[in-house]
Motif scaffolding. Structure first.
Motif, PDB file in Angstrom:
ATOM      1  N   VAL A   1     -42.043 -17.930  -0.254  1.00 54.09           N
ATOM      2  CA  VAL A   1     -42.786 -16.687  -0.078  1.00 54.09           C
ATOM      3  C   VAL A   1     -44.029 -16.723  -0.971  1.00 54.09           C
ATOM      4  O   VAL A   1     -43.929 -16.979  -2.178  1.00 54.09           O
ATOM      5  N   SER A   2     -45.184 -16.476  -0.392  1.00 59.72           N
ATOM      6  CA  SER A   2     -46.422 -16.371  -1.158  1.00 59.72           C
ATOM      7  C   SER A   2     -46.690 -14.903  -1.448  1.00 59.72           C
ATOM      8  O   SER A   2     -46.676 -14.075  -0.540  1.00 59.72           O
ATOM      9  N   VAL A   3     -46.917 -14.604  -2.725  1.00 55.38           N
ATOM     10  CA  VAL A   3     -47.216 -13.245  -3.158  1.00 55.38           C
ATOM     11  C   VAL A   3     -48.703 -13.193  -3.504  1.00 55.38           C
ATOM     12  O   VAL A   3     -49.168 -13.924  -4.384  1.00 55.38           O
ATOM     13  N   LEU A   4     -49.443 -12.337  -2.817  1.00 54.33           N
ATOM     14  CA  LEU A   4     -50.881 -12.217  -3.025  1.00 54.33           C
ATOM     15  C   LEU A   4     -51.184 -10.926  -3.776  1.00 54.33           C
ATOM     16  O   LEU A   4     -50.614  -9.875  -3.482  1.00 54.33           O
ATOM     17  N   GLY A   5     -52.069 -11.008  -4.749  1.00 52.94           N
ATOM     18  CA  GLY A   5     -52.404  -9.836  -5.539  1.00 52.94           C
ATOM     19  C   GLY A   5     -53.499 -10.145  -6.531  1.00 52.94           C
ATOM     20  O   GLY A   5     -54.458 -10.858  -6.213  1.00 52.94           O
ATOM     21  N   SER A   6     -53.344  -9.672  -7.766  1.00 55.29           N
ATOM     22  CA  SER A   6     -54.362  -9.895  -8.789  1.00 55.29           C
ATOM     23  C   SER A   6     -53.730  -9.914 -10.168  1.00 55.29           C
ATOM     24  O   SER A   6     -52.604  -9.438 -10.363  1.00 55.29           O
TER      25      SER A   6
ATOM     26  N   LEU B   1     -43.031 -16.594 -15.867  1.00 54.38           N
ATOM     27  CA  LEU B   1     -43.492 -16.022 -14.600  1.00 54.38           C
ATOM     28  C   LEU B   1     -42.326 -15.954 -13.617  1.00 54.38           C
ATOM     29  O   LEU B   1     -41.683 -16.969 -13.337  1.00 54.38           O
ATOM     30  N   LYS B   2     -42.042 -14.758 -13.110  1.00 58.34           N
ATOM     31  CA  LYS B   2     -40.871 -14.552 -12.257  1.00 58.34           C
ATOM     32  C   LYS B   2     -41.214 -13.702 -11.040  1.00 58.34           C
ATOM     33  O   LYS B   2     -42.159 -12.919 -11.047  1.00 58.34           O
ATOM     34  N   CYS B   3     -40.393 -13.860 -10.008  1.00 58.55           N
ATOM     35  CA  CYS B   3     -40.380 -12.954  -8.855  1.00 58.55           C
ATOM     36  C   CYS B   3     -39.013 -12.293  -8.810  1.00 58.55           C
ATOM     37  O   CYS B   3     -38.006 -12.881  -9.223  1.00 58.55           O
ATOM     38  N   ARG B   4     -38.987 -11.084  -8.294  1.00 54.56           N
ATOM     39  CA  ARG B   4     -37.715 -10.383  -8.137  1.00 54.56           C
ATOM     40  C   ARG B   4     -37.586  -9.899  -6.705  1.00 54.56           C
ATOM     41  O   ARG B   4     -38.470  -9.232  -6.182  1.00 54.56           O
ATOM     42  N   PHE B   5     -36.479 -10.280  -6.075  1.00 48.47           N
ATOM     43  CA  PHE B   5     -36.153  -9.832  -4.720  1.00 48.47           C
ATOM     44  C   PHE B   5     -34.978  -8.870  -4.850  1.00 48.47           C
ATOM     45  O   PHE B   5     -33.842  -9.291  -5.073  1.00 48.47           O
ATOM     46  N   GLY B   6     -35.276  -7.571  -4.727  1.00 44.89           N
ATOM     47  CA  GLY B   6     -34.219  -6.602  -4.993  1.00 44.89           C
ATOM     48  C   GLY B   6     -33.852  -6.681  -6.468  1.00 44.89           C
ATOM     49  O   GLY B   6     -34.675  -6.414  -7.334  1.00 44.89           O
TER      50      GLY B   6
ATOM     51  N   ALA C   1     -41.167 -18.268 -10.507  1.00 46.83           N
ATOM     52  CA  ALA C   1     -42.367 -18.209  -9.677  1.00 46.83           C
ATOM     53  C   ALA C   1     -43.281 -19.367 -10.045  1.00 46.83           C
ATOM     54  O   ALA C   1     -43.305 -19.815 -11.191  1.00 46.83           O
ATOM     55  N   LEU C   2     -44.014 -19.851  -9.064  1.00 45.09           N
ATOM     56  CA  LEU C   2     -44.968 -20.941  -9.274  1.00 45.09           C
ATOM     57  C   LEU C   2     -46.381 -20.373  -9.229  1.00 45.09           C
ATOM     58  O   LEU C   2     -46.796 -19.802  -8.210  1.00 45.09           O
ATOM     59  N   PHE C   3     -47.115 -20.526 -10.323  1.00 40.94           N
ATOM     60  CA  PHE C   3     -48.488 -20.021 -10.390  1.00 40.94           C
ATOM     61  C   PHE C   3     -49.399 -20.894  -9.538  1.00 40.94           C
ATOM     62  O   PHE C   3     -49.413 -22.114  -9.654  1.00 40.94           O
TER      63      PHE C   3
ATOM     64  N   SER D   1     -52.793 -19.308  -8.437  1.00 39.86           N
ATOM     65  CA  SER D   1     -54.086 -18.818  -8.913  1.00 39.86           C
ATOM     66  C   SER D   1     -53.889 -17.403  -9.438  1.00 39.86           C
ATOM     67  O   SER D   1     -52.790 -16.840  -9.348  1.00 39.86           O
ATOM     68  N   SER D   2     -54.945 -16.818  -9.971  1.00 40.76           N
ATOM     69  CA  SER D   2     -54.846 -15.450 -10.473  1.00 40.76           C
ATOM     70  C   SER D   2     -54.545 -14.459  -9.360  1.00 40.76           C
ATOM     71  O   SER D   2     -54.146 -13.324  -9.611  1.00 40.76           O
ATOM     72  N   GLY D   3     -54.716 -14.899  -8.111  1.00 44.51           N
ATOM     73  CA  GLY D   3     -54.460 -14.023  -6.973  1.00 44.51           C
ATOM     74  C   GLY D   3     -53.260 -14.423  -6.136  1.00 44.51           C
ATOM     75  O   GLY D   3     -53.003 -13.800  -5.100  1.00 44.51           O
ATOM     76  N   MET D   4     -52.499 -15.432  -6.581  1.00 45.49           N
ATOM     77  CA  MET D   4     -51.387 -15.887  -5.742  1.00 45.49           C
ATOM     78  C   MET D   4     -50.323 -16.602  -6.563  1.00 45.49           C
ATOM     79  O   MET D   4     -50.617 -17.421  -7.430  1.00 45.49           O
ATOM     80  N   VAL D   5     -49.056 -16.276  -6.304  1.00 43.74           N
ATOM     81  CA  VAL D   5     -47.916 -17.023  -6.825  1.00 43.74           C
ATOM     82  C   VAL D   5     -46.959 -17.289  -5.667  1.00 43.74           C
ATOM     83  O   VAL D   5     -46.934 -16.546  -4.684  1.00 43.74           O
TER      84      VAL D   5
END
Length: 267
Positions: free
Chosen positions: A102-107, A115-120, A126-128, A130-134
């Motif tokens: 899953v690509s997470v786009l933001g800022s 660096l982490k992602c949370r699903f529920g 999480a894999l960095f 760029s500053s706008g995407m993990v």
């Protein structure tokens, strides 16, 4: 940690020596907060919000009975980081077994060891990018909708409206007809559950010549040429196999029928 969100809230541990229970305060730049005595070599304090107009990198000091002491000779700093935001996630759906990238786009994303992602409620690395995407890999989760959030320190997560939908693993329960000629071209109806739109079929590892999605319970595929024998039938997507491994659907390839005797010869 040596960094935390600009809104404050990071639990910071100061290591040193000769600490004693009593009125101690931590100072982040010019802002002081109450500290908690843990041990003779450890105190903790909660980082305050970044002061208006303050630098993002501030000196951390400790005061005892009102006397301010510079930690490590003024070499200990805390870095305030802009809080990341999420704009969207892609794809927005995946199987309950997980393993969807899953690509997470933001800022304001930052490359950190935490660096982490949370699903529920499930937290994953999480894999960095760029500053706008993990990028994150979805964990196993029961079917349903979950919130997706990102954290720079594994403690403080974003509060976005981004979500990800887990669907039940695709499972083929029946194949009809169950046999056809080796040259292919047979219309085969696959019925089961979790047969999502955009899926196609494979017969013995070879993609169908054509696939038509009918509903989440049925997909019709045209068999490709295959050698004589039983071949496993799988439902696939463009990226990976989607069929539940417990599915045991098969299709039998038969030699083409050739007439050996015709009666009557005239008509």
């Amino acid at each position: 940690p040596t960094s935390g969100p600009s809104g404050g809230g990071a639990l910071v541990t100061l290591m040193g020596g000769d600490f004693a229970p009593g009125p101690m305060r931590c100072h982040f730049g010019q802002v002081g907060v109450v500290s908690s005595y843990i041990a003779p070599h450890t105190v903790q304090c909660v980082a305050p919000p970044r002061a208006a107009g303050a630098w993002s990198r501030v000196l951390v000091r400790l005061s005892v009975d009102g006397d301010v002491v510079s930690a490590a000779g003024g070499r200990v700093h805390f870095v305030y980081q802009d809080e990341p935001t999420i704009r969207l996630v892609t794809p927005t759906t995946g199987p309950e077994k997980g393993q969807t990238r899953v690509s997470v786009l933001g800022s304001a994303f930052v490359s950190t060891a935490s660096l982490k992602c949370r699903f529920g409620s499930m937290v994953v690395d999480a894999l960095f990018v760029s500053s706008g995407m993990v990028n994150c890999t979805s964990p196993t989760h029961m079917p349903g909708l979950v919130a997706v959030e990102v954290s720079l320190d594994a403690l403080h997560f974003t509060a976005s409206n981004a979500s990800f939908v887990y669907h039940a693993a695709a499972r083929v329960l029946a194949v009809a007809p169950g046999a056809g000629p080796t040259h292919g071209g047979t219309n085969v109806s696959l019925t089961g559950r979790g047969l999502l739109q955009g899926r196609t079929c494979s017969f013995g590892g070879r993609a169908a010549l054509r696939a038509v999605w009918v509903s989440q319970f049925e997909v019709v595929c045209v068999t490709p040429p295959r050698p004589i024998g039983l071949h496993a039938v799988r439902l696939t997507s463009s990226s990976a196999l989607e069929t539940d491994e417990r599915s045991a659907a098969t299709f039998e390839y038969l030699p083409p029928l050739e007439p050996v005797h015709i009666e009557p010869l005239l008509g």
